[in-house]
Motif scaffolding. Sequence first.
Motif, PDB file in Angstrom:
ATOM      1  N   ASN A  96      19.489 -14.814 -21.136  1.00 23.39           N
ATOM      2  CA  ASN A  96      20.075 -15.786 -20.208  1.00 23.39           C
ATOM      3  C   ASN A  96      21.565 -15.590 -20.017  1.00 23.39           C
ATOM      4  O   ASN A  96      22.137 -16.109 -19.060  1.00 23.39           O
ATOM      5  CB  ASN A  96      19.793 -17.222 -20.681  1.00 23.39           C
ATOM      6  N   LEU A  97      22.189 -14.859 -20.928  1.00 21.82           N
ATOM      7  CA  LEU A  97      23.623 -14.594 -20.791  1.00 21.82           C
ATOM      8  C   LEU A  97      23.913 -13.383 -19.908  1.00 21.82           C
ATOM      9  O   LEU A  97      25.069 -13.124 -19.575  1.00 21.82           O
ATOM     10  CB  LEU A  97      24.259 -14.374 -22.169  1.00 21.82           C
ATOM     11  N   LEU A  98      22.871 -12.641 -19.537  1.00 22.12           N
ATOM     12  CA  LEU A  98      23.099 -11.489 -18.664  1.00 22.12           C
ATOM     13  C   LEU A  98      23.704 -11.960 -17.343  1.00 22.12           C
ATOM     14  O   LEU A  98      23.286 -12.980 -16.787  1.00 22.12           O
ATOM     15  CB  LEU A  98      21.782 -10.754 -18.398  1.00 22.12           C
ATOM     16  N   PRO A  99      24.705 -11.248 -16.832  1.00 27.33           N
ATOM     17  CA  PRO A  99      25.412 -11.689 -15.619  1.00 27.33           C
ATOM     18  C   PRO A  99      24.605 -11.465 -14.340  1.00 27.33           C
ATOM     19  O   PRO A  99      25.044 -10.768 -13.428  1.00 27.33           O
ATOM     20  CB  PRO A  99      26.686 -10.835 -15.646  1.00 27.33           C
ATOM     21  N   ILE A 100      23.420 -12.049 -14.311  1.00 23.22           N
ATOM     22  CA  ILE A 100      22.553 -11.941 -13.142  1.00 23.22           C
ATOM     23  C   ILE A 100      22.505 -13.299 -12.448  1.00 23.22           C
ATOM     24  O   ILE A 100      22.178 -14.302 -13.088  1.00 23.22           O
ATOM     25  CB  ILE A 100      21.125 -11.520 -13.540  1.00 23.22           C
ATOM     26  N   PRO A 101      22.858 -13.383 -11.167  1.00 24.45           N
ATOM     27  CA  PRO A 101      22.739 -14.656 -10.451  1.00 24.45           C
ATOM     28  C   PRO A 101      21.329 -15.203 -10.615  1.00 24.45           C
ATOM     29  O   PRO A 101      20.361 -14.455 -10.634  1.00 24.45           O
ATOM     30  CB  PRO A 101      23.023 -14.266  -8.993  1.00 24.45           C
ATOM     31  N   ALA A 102      21.213 -16.522 -10.765  1.00 20.51           N
ATOM     32  CA  ALA A 102      19.958 -17.235 -11.028  1.00 20.51           C
ATOM     33  C   ALA A 102      19.740 -17.426 -12.526  1.00 20.51           C
ATOM     34  O   ALA A 102      18.994 -18.306 -12.933  1.00 20.51           O
ATOM     35  CB  ALA A 102      18.740 -16.565 -10.407  1.00 20.51           C
ATOM     36  N   LEU A 103      20.388 -16.605 -13.372  1.00 22.64           N
ATOM     37  CA  LEU A 103      20.386 -16.850 -14.807  1.00 22.64           C
ATOM     38  C   LEU A 103      21.647 -17.621 -15.176  1.00 22.64           C
ATOM     39  O   LEU A 103      22.627 -17.646 -14.422  1.00 22.64           O
ATOM     40  CB  LEU A 103      20.349 -15.531 -15.582  1.00 22.64           C
ATOM     41  N   ASP A 104      21.640 -18.232 -16.354  1.00 21.92           N
ATOM     42  CA  ASP A 104      22.825 -18.963 -16.805  1.00 21.92           C
ATOM     43  C   ASP A 104      24.052 -18.062 -16.803  1.00 21.92           C
ATOM     44  O   ASP A 104      25.160 -18.487 -16.454  1.00 21.92           O
ATOM     45  CB  ASP A 104      22.596 -19.514 -18.222  1.00 21.92           C
ATOM     46  N   PRO A 120      33.805 -19.953  -5.301  1.00 29.01           N
ATOM     47  CA  PRO A 120      32.951 -19.265  -4.326  1.00 29.01           C
ATOM     48  C   PRO A 120      32.297 -20.273  -3.382  1.00 29.01           C
ATOM     49  O   PRO A 120      31.940 -21.380  -3.793  1.00 29.01           O
ATOM     50  CB  PRO A 120      31.908 -18.564  -5.193  1.00 29.01           C
ATOM     51  N   SER A 121      32.145 -19.907  -2.138  1.00 32.51           N
ATOM     52  CA  SER A 121      31.558 -20.816  -1.158  1.00 32.51           C
ATOM     53  C   SER A 121      30.083 -21.057  -1.451  1.00 32.51           C
ATOM     54  O   SER A 121      29.423 -20.254  -2.114  1.00 32.51           O
ATOM     55  CB  SER A 121      31.701 -20.235   0.249  1.00 32.51           C
ATOM     56  N   ASP A 122      29.582 -22.189  -0.944  1.00 32.61           N
ATOM     57  CA  ASP A 122      28.164 -22.504  -1.134  1.00 32.61           C
ATOM     58  C   ASP A 122      27.275 -21.441  -0.506  1.00 32.61           C
ATOM     59  O   ASP A 122      26.221 -21.101  -1.053  1.00 32.61           O
ATOM     60  CB  ASP A 122      27.835 -23.877  -0.522  1.00 32.61           C
ATOM     61  N   LYS A 123      27.697 -20.903   0.648  1.00 38.85           N
ATOM     62  CA  LYS A 123      26.911 -19.878   1.317  1.00 38.85           C
ATOM     63  C   LYS A 123      26.822 -18.615   0.450  1.00 38.85           C
ATOM     64  O   LYS A 123      25.753 -18.007   0.312  1.00 38.85           O
ATOM     65  CB  LYS A 123      27.542 -19.535   2.673  1.00 38.85           C
ATOM     66  N   PHE A 124      27.955 -18.237  -0.147  1.00 37.46           N
ATOM     67  CA  PHE A 124      27.961 -17.077  -1.039  1.00 37.46           C
ATOM     68  C   PHE A 124      27.040 -17.318  -2.229  1.00 37.46           C
ATOM     69  O   PHE A 124      26.255 -16.429  -2.630  1.00 37.46           O
ATOM     70  CB  PHE A 124      29.378 -16.793  -1.534  1.00 37.46           C
ATOM     71  N   MET A 125      27.093 -18.521  -2.807  1.00 38.15           N
ATOM     72  CA  MET A 125      26.263 -18.850  -3.965  1.00 38.15           C
ATOM     73  C   MET A 125      24.783 -18.835  -3.602  1.00 38.15           C
ATOM     74  O   MET A 125      23.940 -18.422  -4.409  1.00 38.15           O
ATOM     75  CB  MET A 125      26.668 -20.205  -4.534  1.00 38.15           C
ATOM     76  N   ALA A 176      23.838 -15.204  -3.436  1.00 42.75           N
ATOM     77  CA  ALA A 176      23.817 -14.651  -4.793  1.00 42.75           C
ATOM     78  C   ALA A 176      22.570 -15.129  -5.539  1.00 42.75           C
ATOM     79  O   ALA A 176      21.936 -14.354  -6.272  1.00 42.75           O
ATOM     80  CB  ALA A 176      25.078 -15.068  -5.548  1.00 42.75           C
ATOM     81  N   GLN A 177      22.225 -16.405  -5.334  1.00 44.99           N
ATOM     82  CA  GLN A 177      21.041 -16.963  -5.984  1.00 44.99           C
ATOM     83  C   GLN A 177      19.772 -16.239  -5.530  1.00 44.99           C
ATOM     84  O   GLN A 177      18.883 -15.945  -6.329  1.00 44.99           O
ATOM     85  CB  GLN A 177      20.932 -18.460  -5.679  1.00 44.99           C
ATOM     86  N   MET A 178      19.710 -15.918  -4.249  1.00 44.82           N
ATOM     87  CA  MET A 178      18.549 -15.214  -3.713  1.00 44.82           C
ATOM     88  C   MET A 178      18.457 -13.803  -4.286  1.00 44.82           C
ATOM     89  O   MET A 178      17.375 -13.342  -4.662  1.00 44.82           O
ATOM     90  CB  MET A 178      18.624 -15.156  -2.184  1.00 44.82           C
ATOM     91  N   VAL A 179      19.612 -13.125  -4.367  1.00 46.74           N
ATOM     92  CA  VAL A 179      19.626 -11.772  -4.948  1.00 46.74           C
ATOM     93  C   VAL A 179      19.168 -11.835  -6.405  1.00 46.74           C
ATOM     94  O   VAL A 179      18.348 -11.019  -6.854  1.00 46.74           O
ATOM     95  CB  VAL A 179      21.031 -11.153  -4.849  1.00 46.74           C
ATOM     96  N   GLY A 180      19.708 -12.799  -7.138  1.00 45.69           N
ATOM     97  CA  GLY A 180      19.325 -12.961  -8.540  1.00 45.69           C
ATOM     98  C   GLY A 180      17.846 -13.266  -8.695  1.00 45.69           C
ATOM     99  O   GLY A 180      17.185 -12.747  -9.601  1.00 45.69           O
ATOM    100  N   PHE A 181      17.333 -14.114  -7.814  1.00 43.96           N
ATOM    101  CA  PHE A 181      15.917 -14.478  -7.871  1.00 43.96           C
ATOM    102  C   PHE A 181      15.032 -13.250  -7.644  1.00 43.96           C
ATOM    103  O   PHE A 181      14.035 -13.047  -8.335  1.00 43.96           O
ATOM    104  CB  PHE A 181      15.611 -15.547  -6.825  1.00 43.96           C
ATOM    105  N   VAL A 182      15.420 -12.417  -6.687  1.00 46.83           N
ATOM    106  CA  VAL A 182      14.661 -11.185  -6.411  1.00 46.83           C
ATOM    107  C   VAL A 182      14.706 -10.257  -7.628  1.00 46.83           C
ATOM    108  O   VAL A 182      13.688  -9.653  -8.005  1.00 46.83           O
ATOM    109  CB  VAL A 182      15.223 -10.471  -5.163  1.00 46.83           C
TER     110      VAL A 182
END
Length: 448
Positions: free
Chosen positions: A388-396, A413-418, A421-427
């Motif tokens: 969970n500490l790995l720097p992957i968006p969607a993880l802590d 960071p803007s909400d749009k950027f987040m 990033a969340q989508m990339v992390g989820f993928v």
Amino acid sequence: MEIAIKLSQFLLSLSLLIILHELGHFIPAKLFKTRVEKFYLFFDVKYSLLKKKIGETEYGIGWLPLGGYVKISGMIDESMDKEQMALPPQPWEFRSKPAWQRLIIMLGGVTVNFILAFIIYIGMTYAYGDFYIKNSELKDGVWVANPTVEKAGILTGDKIVAVDGDKIERFEPSINEKILMGHTVTVNRNGQNQDIKLPVNFIDNFMKSDKKSLLMLRTPFVVGSVSDSSANKTVLLPKDIVTSLDGKQMKYLDEVMAYLDANKNKTVSATVLRDEKQTPVTLKISEKGKLGVALGALKEENLEKMGYYKFSREQYGFFESFPIGIDRGINQISGYGKQLKAIFNPKTGAYKGVGGFKAIFDIFPKTWSWEVFWSITALLSIMLGVMNLLPIPALDGGHVMFLLYEIVSGKKPSDKFMEHAQMVGFVLLIALLLFANGNDIYKAVVGK
């Protein structure tokens, strides 16, 4: 029944880790007056098995046992609640809190994972103490039954002195992990120390083998049972210990196996220890170099009685258990870090051993043992914390990365950027999940 016991341990351990991890986020969120909309064990895709709303939070159990979550108001997470984020920020929302408070909330889960692991190791140290063999007791070295290890240069009879310069004081299961993750093994062979450099693909080669343990204790050849089709069925009895073949003393199992393999399809005179008496027998070796028996094993007290090894037992007081348990936790975290490093190095081939839920399920024993259960749970807690500490968006770790950037730069960071990033992390997470569980399926199909 065995499947039920394994499944019970698996689900209990998983549930405990998920609930405590999510509590690590929940408690600081509530302390900072941040609204938590949901607290779920397992995922409630489409529907829940159980749910109850208490105050502003809905507590429940989902049907998909792939994890759990807390849904915090005003936070861009896996729920991707864009409607809420489009509204003006509210005082009770995550996005309205100072960056340092948000950082504490996001680090809460992994903090609990590490604390839990340390508590378990301290408790196990106090409850079970230590049971081990001093490395100096292995006067005739170790047994190497795995051809991958032999090919790497470690041989039966070698005494393991050190791994990567760290002196080996005890022979215990962790020695195999140290060697598997190591680079250089120092052995004493015929009274001389020598360094053996392990190949970079040692892990890959080991996984391709029949996966016997890297190193094992040298123990006697004990008859467990005799096959009805064995030519020795009227000669050998369960609990017999082969002590000589053709007049040659045979102290260890590996010596007997080597002799049998070299004398296939022969009849040999032998001596077995039966009811504490040396009994002469005549044995027929099959064309495959076998005696037609299933191997048995001696209990530790019998090995001690026969003079093979002296086992050490240590019990610790309550306060003594703290530094020892903490040291074990630190060693486990360090060891898991080395595993991750090996996995991310394609040359090692360690990524081929990455497993999913089946791999986790398989490490639980078929019989219930609280000592084994807590040991596995502590290790899984460390794994969950590190992952969970790995720097992957969607993880802590991804959220922490962006929060640290905000604290250092003063720019949020803007909400749009987040959202992106969340989508990339989820993928990425889905890809990792498919890869890990795909590995399980592949290994089940090919048998490796």
